[in-house]
Enzyme design. Structure first.
Site, PDB file in Angstrom:
ATOM      1  N   LYS A  54       0.854  -1.194   0.000  1.00  0.00           N
ATOM      2  CA  LYS A  54       0.000   0.000   0.000  1.00  0.00           C
ATOM      3  C   LYS A  54       0.896   1.252   0.000  1.00  0.00           C
ATOM      4  CE  LYS A  54      -3.956   1.939   2.596  1.00  0.00           C
ATOM      5  NZ  LYS A  54      -4.754   1.831   3.843  1.00  0.00           N
ATOM      6  N   SER A  99      -9.743   1.797   2.730  1.00  0.00           N
ATOM      7  CA  SER A  99      -8.832   2.526   1.883  1.00  0.00           C
ATOM      8  C   SER A  99      -7.782   1.671   1.184  1.00  0.00           C
ATOM      9  CB  SER A  99      -8.096   3.584   2.725  1.00  0.00           C
ATOM     10  OG  SER A  99      -7.256   2.963   3.674  1.00  0.00           O
ATOM     11  N   SER A 155     -10.101  -0.386   6.977  1.00  0.00           N
ATOM     12  CA  SER A 155      -9.455  -0.187   5.677  1.00  0.00           C
ATOM     13  C   SER A 155      -8.763  -1.411   5.101  1.00  0.00           C
ATOM     14  CB  SER A 155      -8.437   0.950   5.760  1.00  0.00           C
ATOM     15  OG  SER A 155      -9.094   2.192   5.635  1.00  0.00           O
TER      16      SER A 155
END
Lengths: 487, 497
Positions: free
Chosen positions: B82, B162, B186
């Site tokens: 990420k 996210s 997330s």
């Protein structure tokens, strides 16, 4: 304008009383910063002592420096203060280019040190106790350099993140002199502890002044906070200026605005920086990157046991051991080095004489040369040697001053200078009698005056004899023999 | 003969580990296949930065170590990261314009551990800007499309957020595993939307050092994988005390893989009645009931429990997280790195930089956070939210006196279409309703793909465990996984089928 007199200001409408509280920011002595491993030396090249944490790079986290905590606890204990075994770091949020995180990590609701006291030594020899409100730890900001470029501001982050102790007094001071004595005493304690070097020129000790005026004994008035007051002299100037300004405002029927003011050292005035309305809302909240700081009571006790002798205790001891006046003792203990020097000289010698030589000749020579005591060419051992020569009558006090000058110039011991230059005092009665006889014989008129009752002329005779002996004659003997021969 | 590329990209971490150990392929071959898959999946926009050269270099180094007889736990396993983790020499964006041009000179603790374990970096995955979002639509680098579509419906769907890029990349077979961060869901919510496993470890289990902060008291790195076993393997390599993160906890990291296997006998599973919300689609309720049956069948004892303060969790979260974010994001000021938009004076430079550097959702949360911390509102909002948070933690602590794990749905809906809910932040925030309580309590949670909705989209079930008891969570997740037998694949699989 009104006059200040011992804290009371005589205005047009009567007397006013100052109420002063001080906030002192003291940079903690330590190898590394409060939350990072970067170095803390003063005067390093800009941005050469900046870690990723200090520069607030993305994803960086603070890690508390245990040494800083120990220094704060030490200081709290020396201020007779309550050590809070649980304290909390909070974020104080505001934007400024030299504040990389956009917040300062500080302590707010739960500081590490609570209420304490400090005893001031006032110029008249009296003392006064002033309350300490709290001591907390926080990060210093960086520095904005506005003079490096015509339109840009440069930022030096070397100072960013260095540990500060903010020490807040209670509003217990009533004059500029008391405020000065507070800073001097606090500085002295910090230096004894080794928790702050107290160097106001380099900014390691900085002071904000909170001041309000009131009629004697009345309720507290509205205060202003004057920032950036960075020497004891400036503290006095800022207080005197600000007190007069407030009195004028009040006597003209106005109201003092609660505001932050800045001291302009060049002009000796304070100027409004921002009012309460424009004041920042710092939005303090506990820093989620740090857990509450919990101290082990045994660890605190260990620090307490390891505290050095502090100025007040040392002052009391000097008064007891050497029969010094509290004032002299106060002067001598202000700096640990001075007190060490003094004790080394005074031990086994005339303590008052040692005090006089140290505060008179040595301090005078240091002032003239701009040297620190540690660099003085006349160390404690040498000064002791000189005092020994006075005590055993080898040299007179007057000659001793010449010997001291020579010692300061050459670094040689007193005895060597006295021997080399033949400065031993003449205590041989016969030799002095011969000089006295000669002087009387040369000055029959003056001798006659003495006989007819002019006692004052004796001093003139002493001067003549000393001159004839190149200052080496024992003044006591000269006096006695002169009286004998003249009468 | 070397296996076909699609067979390689279909391998799980455990499968790849075995194939590499047997010499059926090299790390380089596996990495090449994954690099090709990353390229093929570009239409999904799952990656912000691809690092193929770095990946090949790391793969070759891994092969060399293996030849030298040195095999580390993740030897030769390609992973997607990420883009919230700072990676040395590789641009790190946090999905934001404000970090324009920022390349960290340092490596986050978690990614450093992965590389030390022999893993290979494929690239940096897309995410909601500063991890603020549940759709991956707030990224400055554009929305991520889920590899899933509703059969017969061509509208692109969100992967959740996210960590949407990470979830999409793993589901689309760009990588066998990815890491993400979970603040309020997330990792778990996008895992549920994309039909994969996503785990948020206990707060303090994985270091936050080098992870761009959103809400410091909630952020926690974790794995996204296609199997529970892979999650256990990846978590084992990520977890551990880090002296550089004061909130990381110094407690031993167990062998998570060893916790897997067996049934659920002797385990008590709590079913919180407060998680039965009005408006939850019946098929999610049904899947939850199915999950209960699976666990019961596997020998678990099912208990109804109460977590009385659950309904306050979402509002408390949306006070605490923005409050911390408003402060965490203050450092993006145009002074030292990233974007700087000049202005006539300092204030204007700040305004221009932050005005243009942050997107709408980030601004919204910074505003909310600034408001709830401001004088006069602090007690009514922030302080009250903190008190609610401690009550929520107490709810869980009480519940775990009785049960070993808690079963809930992961999200209150299946994946929605790209562009939906964007005009209604509250509807968007409701996505986190089941995941946020465990975040506030700092507890480990995992989402396991458990079935398909009527429209053919994956749905997840969540397990929540005691602090630092990821082992039980993983063990029960393994039982669920086996019972569910979820083997559906998304419509888009990189490299085709």
């Amino acid at each position: 304008m009104a006059d200040t007199n011992g804290g009371l200001i005589q205005g047009k409408t009567g007397p006013w009383e100052m109420v002063i509280g001080l906030e002192v920011h003291a940079q903690v002595i330590g190898e590394s910063k409060l939350f990072s491993g970067a170095a803390t030396a003063f005067g390093a090249a800009p941005n050469s002592q900046v870690s990723l944490v200090d520069a607030a790079m993305p994803g960086m986290l603070p890690v508390l420096n245990g040494h800083s905590v120990a220094q704060a606890v030490k200081t709290g204990l020396a201020l007779n203060a309550k050590i809070n075994l649980t304290s909390v770091f909070e974020r104080k949020n505001y934007f400024y280019p030299d504040l990389p995180q956009g917040y300062q990590i500080s302590q707010y609701l739960q500081p590490i040190v609570g209420e304490g006291t400090i005893e001031l030594d006032l110029p008249d020899g009296s003392t006064k106790e002033v309350g300490i409100e709290r001591l907390h730890m926080e990060q210093d900001a960086g520095k904005s350099l506005h003079d490096q470029h015509p339109t840009m501001t440069y930022i030096d982050l070397n100072r960013s993140g260095i540990t500060l102790m903010e020490i807040v007094s209670k509003p217990d001071m009533g004059s500029a002199e008391e405020a000065a004595a507070y800073i001097a005493k606090l500085r002295s304690i910090l230096r004894y502890l080794g928790t702050c070097d107290g160097n106001m020129e380099e900014g390691s000790l900085r002071c904000d002044v909170n001041l309000s005026m009131r009629r004697p004994g009345a309720a507290l008035g509205t205060r202003t906070e004057t920032k950036n007051v960075n020497s004891i002299r400036f503290v006095k100037l800022a207080i005197e200026y600000e007190a007069r300004r407030q009195v004028q405002v009040l006597e003209d029927g106005g109201k003092v605005v609660q505001e932050t003011r800045l001291f302009d050292a060049d002009k000796g005035v304070t100027r409004a920086m921002r009012s309460k309305e424009e004041a920042h809302d710092y939005r303090y909240f506990p820093d989620p990157d740090l857990l509450p700081l919990v101290l082990d009571p045994d660890w605190v006790e260990d620090i307490r046991r390891g505290l050095p002798e502090l100025p007040d205790a040392r002052k009391a001891r000097l008064v007891d051991d050497f029969a010094l006046s509290p004032y002299d003792a106060g002067v001598l203990v202000a700096e640990r080095e001075t007190a060490d020097f003094y004790e080394a000289v005074a031990k086994g010698r005339d303590a008052k004489l040692a005090a006089n030589w140290l505060t008179g000749e040595v301090f005078g020579a240091l002032n003239r040369s701009g040297m620190a005591l540690a660099e003085a060419p006349v160390d404690a051992k040498k000064l002791g040697g000189l005092i020994d020569l006075i005590a055993d009558g080898t040299i007179s006090g007057r000659i001793a001053k010449e010997v001291f000058e020579a010692m300061w110039e050459s670094g040689k011991p007193a005895a060597a200078i006295v021997a080399d230059q033949g400065l031993e005092q003449i205590s041989d009665t016969g030799a002095i009698e011969a000089i006295v006889a000669q002087v009387i014989a040369d000055s029959p008129g003056q001798a006659e005056q003495f006989k007819s009752g002019n006692e004052k002329i004796l001093g003139w005779f002493v001067g003549q004899v000393m001159k004839a002996s190149q200052g080496k004659a024992n003044p006591g003997l000269v006096n006695r023999i002169l009286r004998d021969k003249l009468s | 003969m070397a296996p076909a590329a699609s067979e390689l990209t279909d391998l799980t971490i455990a499968g790849a580990r075995a194939a590499l150990a047997k010499g059926e392929m090299s790390a380089r071959e596996l990495t090449e296949a994954q690099i090709a898959a990353v390229e093929a999946a570009r239409p999904l926009n799952a990656f912000i930065t691809e690092t193929p050269e770095k990946a090949l270099m790391m793969a070759e180094a891994s092969d060399a170590r293996r030849r030298a007889g040195e095999v580390r736990p993740l030897e030769g396993i390609p992973l997607a990261i990420k883009d919230l983790f700072c990676t040395e020499g590789v641009p790190t964006t946090a999905g934001s314009h404000i970090l324009d041009g920022f390349t960290p000179p340092y490596e986050s603790s978690v990614t450093a551990k992965l590389w030390e374990s022999g893993a290979v970096m494929l690239g940096k995955t897309n995410l909601d800007e500063f991890a603020m979002g549940s759709s991956n639509m707030t990224s400055y680098f554009g929305a991520v499309e889920s590899p899933w579509r509703r059969p017969g419906d061509d509208r692109p769907l969100v992967p959740g957020g996210s960590s949407g890029g990470s979830a999409a990349a793993v589901a689309a077979r760009c990588a066998p595993g990815a890491i993400g961060t979970d603040t309020g869901g997330s990792i778990r919510q996008p895992a549920a939307f994309c039909g994969i496993v996503g785990m948020k470890p206990t707060y303090g289990r994985c270091s936050r050092w080098g992870v761009v902060a959103f809400a410091s008291s909630l952020d926690q790195p974790g794995p996204l994988t296609r199997t529970v076993r892979d999650a256990a393997i990846l978590l084992g390599a990520m977890a551990g005390h880090d002296p550089k993160d004061s909130t990381s906890v110094d407690t031993p990291v167990p062998d998570y893989e060893a916790a897997l296997g067996g049934d659920a006998r002797g385990l008590k599973i709590g079913i919180p009645r407060e998680y039965r919300l009005d408006g939850t689609p019946p098929e999610i309720e049904a899947l939850w009931r199915q999950g209960i049956e699976w666990l019961k069948h596997a020998g678990a004892e099912i208990r109804d429990i109460s977590l009385p303060h659950t309904s306050y969790a979402l509002p408390a979260y949306y006070i605490i997280a923005p409050a911390e974010a408003s402060s965490n994001l203050a450092r993006y000021d145009g002074v030292r790195y990233g974007l700087r938009v000049p202005g006539a004076d300092l204030t204007e430079m700040y305004e221009n930089t932050r005005g243009q550097g942050f997107g709408a959702e980030v601004k919204r949360r910074v505003l909310i956070g600034t408001y709830v911390l401001s004088a006069g509102y602090y007690d009514a909002y922030y302080n009250k939210a903190r008190r609610v948070r401690s009550l929520i933690l107490r709810d869980f602590t009480d519940a775990f006196e009785e049960v070993d794990a808690i079963l809930t749905p992961t999200a209150p809906s299946e994946a929605f279409a790209v562009g939906e809910k964007m005009d209604d932040p509250i509807a968007m925030y409701l996505n986190d309703v089941f995941t946020v309580p465990a975040s506030l309590a700092g507890l480990p949670g995992i989402s396991v793909p458990a079935g398909l909705s009527a429209s053919g989209l994956p749905l997840g079930l969540q397990l929540i465990g005691r602090a630092f008891d990821e082992e039980t969570v993983l063990k029960v997740a393994g039982v669920l996984e086996e019972a569910a037998g979820f083997d559906a694949k998304p419509q888009f699989v990189a490299g085709g089928r």
